[in-house]
Design an enzyme around this catalytic site. Structure first.
Site, mmCIF file in Angstrom:
data_model
loop_
_atom_site.group_PDB
_atom_site.id
_atom_site.type_symbol
_atom_site.label_atom_id
_atom_site.label_comp_id
_atom_site.label_asym_id
_atom_site.label_seq_id
_atom_site.Cartn_x
_atom_site.Cartn_y
_atom_site.Cartn_z
ATOM 1 N N TYR A 149 0.869 -1.181 0.000
ATOM 2 C CA TYR A 149 0.000 0.000 0.000
ATOM 3 C C TYR A 149 0.899 1.222 0.000
ATOM 4 C CZ TYR A 149 -3.251 3.592 1.739
ATOM 5 O OH TYR A 149 -3.988 4.743 1.905
ATOM 6 N N ASP A 244 9.462 2.979 -1.159
ATOM 7 C CA ASP A 244 8.469 3.664 -0.324
ATOM 8 C C ASP A 244 8.803 3.390 1.149
ATOM 9 O OD1 ASP A 244 4.809 3.608 -0.025
ATOM 10 O OD2 ASP A 244 6.395 4.646 1.082
ATOM 11 N N LYS A 272 5.071 9.727 8.076
ATOM 12 C CA LYS A 272 4.931 9.213 9.448
ATOM 13 C C LYS A 272 5.971 9.790 10.404
ATOM 14 C CE LYS A 272 2.783 4.994 7.722
ATOM 15 N NZ LYS A 272 1.418 4.945 8.303
HETATM 16 C C1 LIG Z 1 4.222 2.274 3.004
HETATM 17 C C2 LIG Z 1 3.175 3.351 3.027
HETATM 18 N N1 LIG Z 1 3.169 4.278 2.033
HETATM 19 C C3 LIG Z 1 2.241 5.270 2.024
HETATM 20 C C4 LIG Z 1 1.267 5.361 3.008
HETATM 21 C C5 LIG Z 1 0.269 6.491 2.930
HETATM 22 O O1 LIG Z 1 0.638 7.496 3.853
HETATM 23 P P1 LIG Z 1 -0.489 8.535 4.341
HETATM 24 O O2 LIG Z 1 -1.065 9.206 3.107
HETATM 25 O O3 LIG Z 1 -1.526 7.714 5.087
HETATM 26 O O4 LIG Z 1 0.294 9.499 5.240
HETATM 27 C C6 LIG Z 1 1.240 4.426 4.069
HETATM 28 C C7 LIG Z 1 0.164 4.525 5.127
HETATM 29 N N2 LIG Z 1 0.079 3.417 6.035
HETATM 30 C C8 LIG Z 1 -1.217 3.176 6.667
HETATM 31 C C9 LIG Z 1 -1.010 1.991 7.618
HETATM 32 N N3 LIG Z 1 -1.404 0.787 7.006
HETATM 33 C C10 LIG Z 1 -1.748 4.389 7.364
HETATM 34 C C11 LIG Z 1 -2.952 4.117 8.248
HETATM 35 C C12 LIG Z 1 -4.213 4.655 7.646
HETATM 36 O O5 LIG Z 1 -4.425 4.506 6.414
HETATM 37 O O6 LIG Z 1 -5.004 5.221 8.429
HETATM 38 C C13 LIG Z 1 2.211 3.407 4.070
HETATM 39 O O7 LIG Z 1 2.243 2.465 5.046
#
Ligand SMILES: Cc1ncc(COP(=O)(O)O)c(CN[C@@H](CN)CCC(=O)O)c1O
Length: 433
Positions: A149, A244, A272
């Site tokens: 993801y 990523d 993060k």
């Molecule tokens: C490897 C990786 N790349 C991009 C993203 C997206 O980041 P954000 O747009 O949520 O800040 C994420 C976001 N991770 C999720 C956890 N599974 C965030 C939690 C959520 O969606 O509320 C990620 O893990």
């Protein structure tokens, strides 16, 4: 399981109220507990290793806001940095020295990054990295991996087409098929599939994006040669290798997974942890690629609040602690202690269970499989068992990620007592499974 699901009437009421004007009652889907059933816990505050819900119940927290809270919640240094920044004004929409300081820090810690641009989320970072790879190469095709993801931009909400090396299909409504067809999705850790994909599409591939340690299908680590093969193939076909590190950056090691596995990407995406809990993402990498970004080059990207002073000053302050000697060895040792305890507890209860660790990141698997290196292995794990474990632990004051397809996060604030408490609670839950 139902007897575990309901929380206090107050929490039920709050969720009902939230659901009146917020889709699903949440501002991000995973928080709705659809992966585990029941009603989400409403949190009032947090400190160190603990969350406190609206009923004042304490939880030892292994989500840490999905990664950012590596120092623990409300770390005094971070709070002070944010308070001091706030009194100087919240956002100027103009350059500040703090953005330079954080950019310098990131480039020093991750030498593959020569230029870096701040965004407000990981999604913006990966969305732009994709656009940048396309703009730099003049090609359209993107390669990603099943189970990974990268945020919710259109090109990345794509699953494998009917045949493996066929055009991708949207995983979300609202993503045009015409868009998804430019993304090919391969099985994670499938080295032959990477080579076959490049053999077939090499000249058309703008870039490959991969989670160097996958944390969004539960934890799946790269097998030997997987990341190296992507690097080789991108070199051979002049495609952009995007790693990523939104989740793994400053989590699996100070220099991220690229340091942990000694692989050098062309672009890195971050998020993060770099904001210490405030909204920050970033993308960066090779100068010649990054110089294609506006205002230097023709690939557009922007953001009203990008690089805002509160997030920058929080991030700068946090790195003072992260860069202390032994921070990551201590964090890993702490996590190892937890995982060994959980394993012993499961073995004692005869529960098919094992764990994996990458620095401060972990995965829990309810399965008698002895290897977890693909999405298929993950799909064979016992989700029902995970759900029982999740609710049993939540009821006993331990907060795990509310999905069998998420990873776990430990912080520097988790004490030996917190870890022993977690293991003791797990013993009780395993005994009733
Ligand atoms: C490897 C990786 N790349 C991009 C993203 C997206 O980041 P954000 O747009 O949520 O800040 C994420 C976001 N991770 C999720 C956890 N599974 C965030 C939690 C959520 O969606 O509320 C990620 O893990």
């Amino acid at each position: 399981l139902s007897r575990f699901m309901s929380l206090s009437p107050k929490q039920e009421q709050l969720f009902k109220q939230a659901s009146k004007h917020i889709p699903g009652g949440v501002n991000s889907p995973v928080r709705a507990f659809n992966g585990v059933g029941g009603t989400p816990v409403f949190i009032e505050k947090a400190k160190g290793a603990y969350l406190y819900d609206v009923d004042g119940k304490r939880y030892v927290d292994y989500v840490g806001s999905w990664g950012p809270m590596i120092l623990g919640h409300a770390h005094p240094d971070i709070i002070q940095a944010v308070q001091e920044a706030a009194v100087d004004g919240l956002s100027f929409g103009a350059p500040t020295v703090h953005e330079t300081t954080l950019a310098d820090l990131i480039c020093e810690i991750m030498p593959s990054i020569e230029l870096v641009r701040m965004t407000n989320s990981g999604t913006e970072a990966t969305m732009t990295a994709i656009r940048l790879a396309r703009g730099y190469t003049g090609r359209d095709m993107i390669v990603k991996f099943e189970g990974c993801y990268h945020g919710h931009s259109d090109s990345l909400l794509v699953k494998a087409g009917s045949g493996m090396l066929t055009m991708g299909e949207p995983t979300s409504k609202g993503v045009p098929a015409d868009f998804a067809k430019h993304t090919v999705t391969l099985p994670y850790n499938d080295i032959e599939a990477v080579k076959a994909c490049f053999a077939k599409y090499g000249q058309e591939i703008a870039g490959v994006i991969v989670e160097p340690v996958a944390g969004n299908m539960n934890l799946v680590k790269p097998i030997k040669g997987f990341l190296e093969t992507i690097r080789e193939q991108c070199d051979q076909y002049k495609s952009v290798f995007i790693i990523d590190e939104v989740m793994t950056g400053f989590r699996v090691a100070l220099g991220g997974a690229q340091a942990y596995y000694n692989v050098k990407p062309d672009l890195t995406t971050l998020g993060k942890i770099i904001g210490a809990g405030l909204p920050v993402g970033a993308f960066g990498g090779k100068r010649e690629i990054m110089e294609c970004i506006a205002p230097l080059g023709g690939v557009y990207q922007a953001g009203t609040l990008s690089g805002n002073p509160l997030a920058m000053r929080a991030g700068i302050k946090m790195f003072e602690t992260l860069r202390q000697p032994n921070f990551y060895t201590d964090l890993s040792a702490k996590l190892d202690q937890l995982l060994q305890g959980l394993q012993a507890a499961a073995d004692e209860a005869g529960i098919p269970f094992f764990t994996q660790q990458a620095g401060g990141l972990f995965g829990l698997y309810f399965t008698d499989q002895t290897e977890i290196s693909s999405f298929d292995h993950i799909l064979k794990c016992d989700i029902e068992a995970f759900r029982k474990f999740f609710h049993g632990m939540l009821n006993r004051g331990v907060n795990l990620a509310p999905s069998a397809f998420e990873a776990g996060f430990i912080s520097a604030a988790h004490s030996d007592e917190d870890i022993q408490f977690t293991i003791d609670m797990a013993k009780q839950v395993f005994a009733e499974m």
